[in-house]
Enzyme design. Structure first.
Site, PDB file in Angstrom:
ATOM      1  N   HIS A  18       0.837  -1.206   0.000  1.00 48.48           N
ATOM      2  CA  HIS A  18       0.000   0.000   0.000  1.00 48.48           C
ATOM      3  C   HIS A  18       0.872   1.256   0.000  1.00 48.48           C
ATOM      4  CE1 HIS A  18      -3.650   2.353   0.998  1.00 48.48           C
ATOM      5  NE2 HIS A  18      -2.784   3.128   1.638  1.00 48.48           N
ATOM      6  N   GLU A  19       1.833   1.286   0.924  1.00 51.38           N
ATOM      7  CA  GLU A  19       2.701   2.462   1.015  1.00 51.38           C
ATOM      8  C   GLU A  19       3.646   2.549  -0.186  1.00 51.38           C
ATOM      9  OE1 GLU A  19       1.867   4.584   3.066  1.00 51.38           O
ATOM     10  OE2 GLU A  19       0.583   3.304   4.293  1.00 51.38           O
ATOM     11  N   HIS A  22       1.985   4.626  -2.881  1.00 59.03           N
ATOM     12  CA  HIS A  22       2.138   6.066  -2.627  1.00 59.03           C
ATOM     13  C   HIS A  22       3.559   6.517  -2.953  1.00 59.03           C
ATOM     14  CE1 HIS A  22      -1.763   6.308  -0.854  1.00 59.03           C
ATOM     15  NE2 HIS A  22      -1.462   5.670   0.270  1.00 59.03           N
TER      16      HIS A  22
END
Length: 419
Positions: A18-19, A22
């Site tokens: 998920h990170e 980003h």
């Protein structure tokens, strides 16, 4: 120990991807990423590489990518500050030292009059001869204060300087990578176990059940019910469940022969709903096909996305209770249970959890990715951004409410599993 390792691998991988979404899109947009963190709270491990600090933190409740431009990220040199400076061969400032009275080799001292650390990048002040001078600041200059170093962030490298599209994509990339991870995991599962065909093949018949009375046998393939073609187990199951106590004519293939059977589903009341059952067991046949294995990753992810949205809809329309939610403790206990059934089941659980995280983050709630995307939508419609202070306050309130909810859910999990 096995359960702890499984939880760390599963939850850590989901948060990491998920990170990573980003992080990658922030970098592609030219945004300075100050920290890539797994977990919250006190730092356990920290490694500086390039302009980013990579950390693992104590509380396994998520992670974050800290980008330049956050309110806490603002660096200002106020008039009257006494700073030390190191210059490069082009006479540009490469390092600014605050709260430093000790003379270091090649260090110049300056009493700041004014400075611009974001756009034009310069500092002006009085040198030791009390002469007013100005120095250009290098784009990768470092500010040191009390032993800690921080790279300056020119405005064009800050998150808020980017277009709405780039900011939105940077935020959306987190959930997107959760979906990509689930696709990847389901593809691996398909290569290991094969791709289920979902054919309506009877894997077993319960003794004295309606199916047994009708003469059904293990290996029968149901081709139609009451003249309507049946192509999948789901179609077979739906037809049976919708017709309790009704005579159904089944066409089945048994080896090289075809038979017509009549079965009457018995009526069962489940959660206040009457459904039909005939007493057959199912285990989907599988096939090893590389192309279908690749497609399976996408179709299974899509299936779970629809299923999770359906569950969310039921929560909203059917009444919301905290018992329907699980926090890290609940996820740990579920992972502990799944780990008993082997690696493939853990992988399947990880894929479903990854989809859950992606969808939950896309909900239009303050402090979540979906809440930020909502503000970007308002900005695109209005042609100008929402007031930063107002948006920040909304997200702050959202964070507080989410933390309260997380504490309540965690406490509920602890009571459910340990008392």
């Amino acid at each position: 120990m096995q359960s702890i390792i499984a939880f760390i691998v599963v939850f850590g991988s989901i948060v990491f991807f998920h990170e990573l979404g980003h992080f990658i899109f922030a970098k592609r947009s030219g945004i300075l990423v100050r920290e890539f963190a797994i977990g919250f709270g006190p730092k356990i491990i920290g490694i500086n590489k390039g302009e980013t600090l990579y950390t693992v933190r104590l509380l396994p409740m998520g992670g974050y990518v800290r980008m330049a431009g956050d309110d806490a990220d603002v660096i200002e040199l106020q008039p009257g500050y006494r700073i030390g400076m190191l210059l490069n061969n082009q006479n540009e400032v490469t390092k600014i030292v605050l709260n430093q009275n000790k003379q270091l080799p090649d260090m110049l001292f300056l009493e700041v009059e004014k400075a611009d650390l974001q756009k034009e990048l310069w500092v002006e002040g009085y040198d030791e001869d009390e002469k007013l001078v100005r120095y250009h600041i290098a784009r990768n200059a470092v500010i040191e204060e009390n032993g800690s170093e921080l790279i300056i962030a020119p405005y064009d490298r800050q998150f808020n300087s980017k277009s709405v599209g780039k900011r939105a994509m940077t935020i959306f990339a987190g959930p997107l990578f959760n979906f990509i991870l689930s696709v990847f995991i389901f593809i691996i599962i398909a290569f290991i176990t094969g791709v289920p065909t979902y054919e309506p093949v009877i894997a077993g018949v319960v003794k004295d059940s309606p199916a047994a009375v009708a003469g059904m046998q293990k290996g029968d393939v149901v081709t139609s019910i009451d003249g309507k073609s049946i192509d999948s187990w789901q179609e077979l199951s739906d037809a049976i469940q919708k017709n309790p106590k009704k005579d159904l004519t089944l066409d089945v293939t048994r080896g090289d022969s075809h038979k017509t059977l009549t079965v009457t589903p018995e009526k069962k009341d489940i959660e206040g709903q009457s459904i039909g059952q005939i007493g057959v067991q199912y285990q989907s046949p599988v096939e090893k096909n590389p192309v279908k294995a690749l497609l399976f990753g996408f179709t299974e992810t899509y299936h779970w996305i629809i299923k999770i949205f359906t569950i969310l809809g039921a929560l909203i329309t059917g009444g919301f209770t905290i018992d329907a939610l699980s926090g890290p403790v609940g996820i740990y206990k579920a992972t502990e249970e799944v780990a008993k059934y082997g690696v493939v089941n853990i992988m399947n659980w990880a894929a479903v959890l990854s989809i859950n995280l992606g969808i939950m983050n896309l909900l239009p709630l303050p402090a979540l990715d979906g809440g930020r995307l909502l503000f970007f939508g308002f900005e695109a419609l209005r042609g100008k951004p929402v007031d930063r202070q107002k948006e920040g306050m909304v997200h702050f309130v959202g964070i507080v409410l989410l933390m309260i909810l997380m504490i309540a859910v965690t406490w509920n999990d602890i009571q459910r599993f340990f008392f």
